[in-house]
Design a protein around this motif. Structure first.
Motif, PDB file in Angstrom:
ATOM      1  N   GLU A  85      -7.430   2.539  -5.348  1.00 15.19           N
ATOM      2  CA  GLU A  85      -7.334   3.571  -4.322  1.00 15.19           C
ATOM      3  C   GLU A  85      -8.660   3.712  -3.595  1.00 15.19           C
ATOM      4  O   GLU A  85      -9.728   3.576  -4.192  1.00 15.19           O
TER       5      GLU A  85
ATOM      6  N   ALA B 207      -2.538   7.610  -0.674  1.00 12.93           N
ATOM      7  CA  ALA B 207      -3.099   8.130  -1.926  1.00 12.93           C
ATOM      8  C   ALA B 207      -3.813   9.466  -1.755  1.00 12.93           C
ATOM      9  O   ALA B 207      -4.170  10.097  -2.733  1.00 12.93           O
TER      10      ALA B 207
ATOM     11  N   GLY C 111      -3.740   3.575  -1.273  1.00 15.25           N
ATOM     12  CA  GLY C 111      -3.767   2.902  -2.556  1.00 15.25           C
ATOM     13  C   GLY C 111      -3.142   1.534  -2.372  1.00 15.25           C
ATOM     14  O   GLY C 111      -2.333   1.330  -1.457  1.00 15.25           O
TER      15      GLY C 111
ATOM     16  N   ARG D 144      -7.178   2.976 -10.118  1.00 15.21           N
ATOM     17  CA  ARG D 144      -6.439   4.232 -10.266  1.00 15.21           C
ATOM     18  C   ARG D 144      -6.436   4.716 -11.710  1.00 15.21           C
ATOM     19  O   ARG D 144      -6.605   5.903 -11.974  1.00 15.21           O
TER      20      ARG D 144
ATOM     21  N   SER E  37       0.825  -1.211   0.000  1.00 13.72           N
ATOM     22  CA  SER E  37       0.000   0.000   0.000  1.00 13.72           C
ATOM     23  C   SER E  37       0.857   1.257   0.000  1.00 13.72           C
ATOM     24  O   SER E  37       2.051   1.215   0.284  1.00 13.72           O
TER      25      SER E  37
END
Length: 95
Positions: free
Chosen positions: A51, A26, A41, A72, A23
């Motif tokens: 995300e 984001a 994300g 995304r 991860s």
């Protein structure tokens, strides 16, 4: 007037899909009365980059935050990660 914020986050499918996924930060979600929540994300096991985003924020003695995942590249929601209306209603009334 005082109100209560409730943060429900991701649904069960999304929590499972992201459990061990790499991860990154984001973005962030500004909360009404508390510190911001950082949105993450993830690199999902199937190769998609997803995300977190705010799917819904209904009011029930205060805002109730529900997150979902979107791809995304397209910004389209990942259907399995979306809370259905019945789930949202149940959570806000059961607390």
């Amino acid at each position: 007037m005082r109100f209560e914020e409730k943060f429900f986050g991701l649904n069960e499918w999304a929590r499972n899909a992201t459990r061990n996924a790499p991860s990154y930060q984001a973005g962030r979600l500004a909360m009404q009365s508390s510190a911001p929540v950082f949105l993450n994300g993830y690199s999902l096991p199937d190769g998609r980059i997803a995300e977190e985003f705010l799917q819904a924020a209904p009011w029930s003695d205060g805002p109730c935050y529900f997150l979902a995942l979107r791809e995304r590249s397209s910004c389209l929601p990942i259907d399995e990660s979306l809370w259905c209306n019945d789930q949202i209603e149940s959570r806000i009334h059961d607390g």
